[in-house]
Design an enzyme around this catalytic site. Structure first.
Site, PDB file in Angstrom:
ATOM      1  N   ILE A 182      31.277  25.161   5.171  1.00 35.54           N
ATOM      2  CA  ILE A 182      31.146  23.882   5.878  1.00 35.54           C
ATOM      3  C   ILE A 182      32.447  23.076   5.785  1.00 35.54           C
ATOM      4  CG2 ILE A 182      29.857  21.695   5.936  1.00 35.54           C
ATOM      5  CD1 ILE A 182      27.435  23.303   4.743  1.00 35.54           C
ATOM      6  N   ASP A 233      40.206  21.609  -9.388  1.00 38.18           N
ATOM      7  CA  ASP A 233      38.857  22.008  -9.793  1.00 38.18           C
ATOM      8  C   ASP A 233      38.085  20.724 -10.050  1.00 38.18           C
ATOM      9  OD1 ASP A 233      36.541  22.761 -11.071  1.00 38.18           O
ATOM     10  OD2 ASP A 233      37.504  24.251 -12.364  1.00 38.18           O
ATOM     11  N   TYR A 267      19.930  21.255  -8.746  1.00 35.91           N
ATOM     12  CA  TYR A 267      20.614  21.177  -7.447  1.00 35.91           C
ATOM     13  C   TYR A 267      19.931  20.128  -6.568  1.00 35.91           C
ATOM     14  CZ  TYR A 267      22.601  22.537  -2.955  1.00 35.91           C
ATOM     15  OH  TYR A 267      23.252  22.513  -1.735  1.00 35.91           O
ATOM     16  N   LYS A 284      21.447  16.574  -5.203  1.00 34.40           N
ATOM     17  CA  LYS A 284      21.542  16.250  -3.776  1.00 34.40           C
ATOM     18  C   LYS A 284      20.728  14.992  -3.442  1.00 34.40           C
ATOM     19  CE  LYS A 284      24.428  19.429  -2.432  1.00 34.40           C
ATOM     20  NZ  LYS A 284      25.817  19.046  -2.115  1.00 34.40           N
ATOM     21  N   VAL A 302      22.608  27.121   5.777  1.00 28.55           N
ATOM     22  CA  VAL A 302      23.778  27.308   6.643  1.00 28.55           C
ATOM     23  C   VAL A 302      24.447  28.618   6.256  1.00 28.55           C
ATOM     24  CG1 VAL A 302      25.872  26.225   7.563  1.00 28.55           C
ATOM     25  CG2 VAL A 302      24.128  24.801   6.462  1.00 28.55           C
ATOM     26  N   THR A 316      27.165  30.505   5.182  1.00 22.84           N
ATOM     27  CA  THR A 316      28.473  30.290   4.549  1.00 22.84           C
ATOM     28  C   THR A 316      28.549  31.271   3.369  1.00 22.84           C
ATOM     29  OG1 THR A 316      27.646  28.678   2.951  1.00 22.84           O
ATOM     30  CG2 THR A 316      28.366  27.795   5.084  1.00 22.84           C
TER      31      THR A 316
END
Ligand SMILES: NC(=O)c1ccc[n+]([C@@H]2O[C@H](COP(=O)([O-])OP(=O)(O)OC[C@H]3O[C@@H](n4cnc5c(N)ncnc54)[C@H](OP(=O)(O)O)[C@@H]3O)[C@@H](O)[C@H]2O)c1
Length: 257
Positions: A13, A59, A148, A152, A181, A183
């Site tokens: 993305i 990083d 995760y 988000k 998506v 990727t």
């Protein structure tokens, strides 16, 4: 021409944001860890689009490296008009199975870096009276599934809060909340990606094009496609017990003896 800074620009993305922003004539600052890929993309965009491209290897799980990116955003001699906080990754294993160090590293990239970079960019943009911040979140933020989705969720709510704080300042904030998506995301996390129907998958070029249209329209939340617009509406209204990943947990009962 104005400059955009994109984190996680070497793949997926973020790379697509870099390509489309260059096609619109923006100069770029590209941030990620892989220097070779950064240099390759920078050369490609300079050659094809005639824009200026800086690379800023960092990083974002490292506080000092994140600070260097924040300093670039705060540099008034080379203003950044668009910040895309996109860098991120997922982890296959669950919270208690992962090492604490890995969990903290993910939080640093998904949350801390977004906070630090938005602070630097938000202040500089507000002082100039214009700018755009795009934070790549996820529909997972409306679920309760591991750190995760918690991270988000933070990105989405944080973006909404910052959009409110910057209302009327000329600076917009948009949280992009994609579903699946295509990727490198799933391969990097060693998550199988063949379990979901084709209809659930988005392609990065369409996702980014639609997001940039939402940003121009001043939208605070950008959800791609009819499927994910419907799903996100549903996730926001169903009782929370239906979005918990361990099953329909309503209350804990003592284990049977
Ligand atoms: N793909 C999906 O299904 C999906 C769905 C919803 C949301 N998202 C979100 O979309 C964003 C982009 O993911 P993607 O799907 O494009 O994944 P991707 O193809 O794996 O790309 C991830 C990018 O983030 C960079 N990155 C990872 N860790 C980093 C670190 N510690 N420091 C700096 N850069 C780092 C990587 O670059 P280097 O390896 O060169 O550092 C790469 O450029 C993430 O925030 C992800 O959570 C993805």
């Amino acid at each position: 021409m104005t400059t955009a800074l994109v984190t996680g620009a070497t793949a997926g993305i973020g790379k697509e944001f870099a390509i489309q922003l260059a096609a619109r004539g923006h100069d770029l600052v590209l941030v990620a860890r892989d220097v070779e890929r950064l240099e390759e993309l920078a050369a490609e965009l300079r050659g094809q689009r005639g824009v200026q491209v800086e690379i800023l290897p960092a990083d974002l799980s490292d506080a000092a490296a994140t600070r260097r990116v924040a300093d670039r955003l705060a540099d008034e001699n080379a203003p950044v008009e668009i910040l895309v906080n996109n860098a991120g990754f997922g982890m296959k294993k669950s919270f208690l199975v992962n090492d604490l160090e890995a969990e903290e590293g993910m939080l640093d990239v998904l949350v801390r870096a977004v906070l630090v970079l938005s602070h630097a960019a938000g202040r500089a943009m507000k002082a100039r009276g214009h700018g755009q911040i795009i934070n790549v979140s996820s529909v997972a933020g409306w679920l309760a599934s591991g750190t995760y989705s918690a991270a988000k969720s933070w990105v989405t709510v944080f973006s909404e809060g910052l959009a409110g704080e910057l209302a009327g300042s000329g600076v917009t904030v948009t949280a992009l909340c994609p579903g699946f998506v295509r990727t490198e995301f799933h391969a990097r996390a060693k998550i199988r990606d063949d379990a979901f129907p084709d209809a659930m998958w988005l392609d990065a070029p369409t996702l980014v094009r639609d997001c940039l249209a939402d940003v121009e329209a001043g939208k605070v939340i950008s959800v791609p496609s009819v499927t994910y617009k419907a799903l996100s509406t549903l996730l926001k209204v169903v009782p929370r017990r239906f979005v918990r990943s361990g099953g329909v947990v309503t209350r804990h009962r003592p284990p049977a003896r």
